[in-house]
Design an enzyme around this catalytic site. Structure first.
Site, mmCIF file in Angstrom:
data_model
loop_
_atom_site.group_PDB
_atom_site.id
_atom_site.type_symbol
_atom_site.label_atom_id
_atom_site.label_comp_id
_atom_site.label_asym_id
_atom_site.label_seq_id
_atom_site.Cartn_x
_atom_site.Cartn_y
_atom_site.Cartn_z
ATOM 1 N N LEU A 88 0.862 -1.191 0.000
ATOM 2 C CA LEU A 88 0.000 0.000 0.000
ATOM 3 C C LEU A 88 0.893 1.233 0.000
ATOM 4 O O LEU A 88 1.792 1.327 0.827
ATOM 5 C CB LEU A 88 -0.848 0.051 1.282
ATOM 6 C CG LEU A 88 -1.963 -0.969 1.496
ATOM 7 C CD1 LEU A 88 -2.575 -0.778 2.873
ATOM 8 C CD2 LEU A 88 -3.034 -0.829 0.417
ATOM 9 N N HIS A 89 0.657 2.138 -0.933
ATOM 10 C CA HIS A 89 1.434 3.389 -0.879
ATOM 11 C C HIS A 89 0.680 4.585 -1.447
ATOM 12 O O HIS A 89 1.150 5.710 -1.372
ATOM 13 C CB HIS A 89 2.772 3.233 -1.618
ATOM 14 C CG HIS A 89 2.623 3.214 -3.110
ATOM 15 N ND1 HIS A 89 2.183 2.111 -3.797
ATOM 16 C CD2 HIS A 89 2.840 4.169 -4.039
ATOM 17 C CE1 HIS A 89 2.146 2.376 -5.088
ATOM 18 N NE2 HIS A 89 2.537 3.622 -5.270
ATOM 19 N N ARG A 90 -0.519 4.352 -2.017
ATOM 20 C CA ARG A 90 -1.250 5.478 -2.606
ATOM 21 C C ARG A 90 -1.667 6.450 -1.513
ATOM 22 O O ARG A 90 -2.148 6.033 -0.444
ATOM 23 C CB ARG A 90 -2.530 5.001 -3.296
ATOM 24 C CG ARG A 90 -2.314 4.065 -4.409
ATOM 25 C CD ARG A 90 -2.380 4.718 -5.768
ATOM 26 N NE ARG A 90 -1.759 3.816 -6.705
ATOM 27 C CZ ARG A 90 -0.836 4.148 -7.585
ATOM 28 N NH1 ARG A 90 -0.445 5.401 -7.691
ATOM 29 N NH2 ARG A 90 -0.300 3.262 -8.378
#
Ligand code: UD1
Length: 403
Positions: A231-233
């Site tokens: 997850l990085h958005r």
């Protein structure tokens, strides 16, 4: 006889695996032309030097690294894993706001173009470096080739969507990975003559390195089934409540299967800022320190390419908000739950193993349990995702630039 000079641009982690197979094809092509046209008297080695000017029938290229991603584990380790030699030109732009990053790349890349005078600039993907270099080249009248053109999430709140639309408008060669992209481009009024459906360069890299990844991966999986998370958005990790809700949902899943969570620098930063370390166990690459069994979310930093694709290949399921991982799971036949409201890669849903679950807890749990009960989505391999996209790209560029 001809000599073509191109600049190939990479700037951020997801660019390196897309540019690598194009470089490998060019190198092979140069070598085979050389051995055909020169009598090989031990001269071949010394004659072949990339970037060397005026070689007949050669593609002279330089690899430009903008430095958008600069931490060794976001950049350098990929050069090692993907068997790439160091970049010829490093622009060193680093972090900043989107406009600062784009502006810095443009200023430095303009100097590079003026000095190198390339016949074309090749950009890949949808990151800030992609847009910045396409815009710089277009303003200097240098033809732009965009690899992975035409993908659309139709969500202009994503910086990548702005980068995609703008880069495609400016490009002379639009290389697409799926048919939906051709349609999107034509709907935007882009001439059919500029669009080439070639397949997926990221899959070229995946197919080339899959076996090596299996041999060289070091993480000790402790013989366990596991789920993989990335997850990085900003929509998922920058909002305190959304991120917390996702971590609590993942903890529920982890009661049934251990989770491995290699975190992007942005995500690591947010875990610290929000004090969310309590949700994790620490995973180290030390083989003496295997993943924890059930009830664990094993956190590590960003992983090298080979290590990461070996994890995908062996995962029971993958949760992600990345673009490329939706494609890699489709090829590896691993069920993928995409924690986003939309995808610019619809073929991974229509034909692959991907399902969009947004960030809704009940939806994520429902689909996870289906997979855990052996009812995960089984996909098929999309057309032209066959490991030869880069060959097609290089052939098209040579034919057109040579005329
Ligand atoms: C970028 C891309 C995104 C891609 C992602 C994959 C854009 C608009 N976004 O997002 O499409 O999915 O890369 O990794 O180009 N940072 C480090 N070390 C690094 C790089 C970044 O600490 O080596 C930090 C930055 O300081 C910043 C954050 O990570 O705080 C975000 O980096 P940035 O390159 O701006 O965008 P990404 O979120 O990585």
């Amino acid at each position: 006889m001809f000599s073509i000079k191109i600049l190939l641009v990479a700037g951020a982690r997801p660019n390196f695996m897309k540019i690598a197979p194009i470089l490998h094809v060019i190198n092979q092509r140069n070598l085979s032309r050389l051995s055909r046209s020169e009598s090989v008297r031990g001269e071949m080695r010394s004659l072949f030097h990339r970037g060397q000017k005026d070689q007949r029938n050669q593609i002279n290229y330089k690899l430009v690294h903008t430095g958008q991603h600069y931490d060794p584990e976001m950049s350098e380790v990929f050069f090692h894993d993907l068997e790439l030699s160091s970049p010829d030109i490093y622009l060193g732009v680093g972090s900043g706001s989107h406009s600062q990053q784009v502006a810095r790349v443009m200023m430095r890349f303009e100097e590079t173009c003026l000095k190198e005078k390339p016949d074309a600039v090749v950009v890949v993907g949808d990151v800030n470096s992609t847009l910045a270099c396409a815009l710089t080249a277009a303003k200097l009248g240098i033809p732009v080739a965009h690899v992975e053109a035409g993908l659309r999430s139709f969500d202009r709140t994503m910086p990548e969507e702005i980068n995609r639309v703008a880069t495609d408008t400016l490009s002379d060669f639009l290389f697409t990975t799926e048919k939906s992209a051709n349609k999107n481009l034509m709907n935007e009024g882009i001439s059919k003559k500029r669009i080439f459906f070639v397949g997926n360069v990221m899959i070229d890299t995946l197919l080339k390195f899959k076996a090596k990844a299996n041999e060289e991966a070091k993480i000790n999986l402790n013989g366990l089934d596991f789920a993989l998370v990335t997850l990085h958005r900003p929509t998922n990790v920058d909002n305190k409540n959304t991120f917390k809700d996702l971590l609590q949902t993942l903890r529920m899943v982890s009661k049934h299967i251990p989770i491995i969570f290699p975190a992007h620098p942005r995500t690591q930063k947010q875990i610290k800022v929000f004090g969310y370390e309590k949700y994790f166990n620490v995973l180290s690459l030390n083989p003496m320190n295997p993943i924890h069994p059930k009830n664990s979310i094993n956190l590590s930093g960003p992983l090298p390419y080979l290590e990461f694709i070996n994890l995908i290949a062996n995962a029971k399921m993958v949760f992600t908000d990345s673009g490329g991982i939706q494609e890699e799971t489709t090829i590896l036949g691993v069920p993928c739950l995409t924690i986003r409201q939309n995808t610019e890669r619809p073929i991974t849903i229509e034909e692959g193993t991907n399902i969009l679950v947004g960030n809704d807890r009940s939806r994520i749990l429902e689909e996870s349990f289906k997979i855990l009960n052996g009812k995960g989505k089984k996909g098929k391999i999309p057309h032209l995702w066959d490991g030869r996209a880069s060959e097609r790209i290089v052939k098209i560029l040579v034919n057109h630039l040579n005329n």
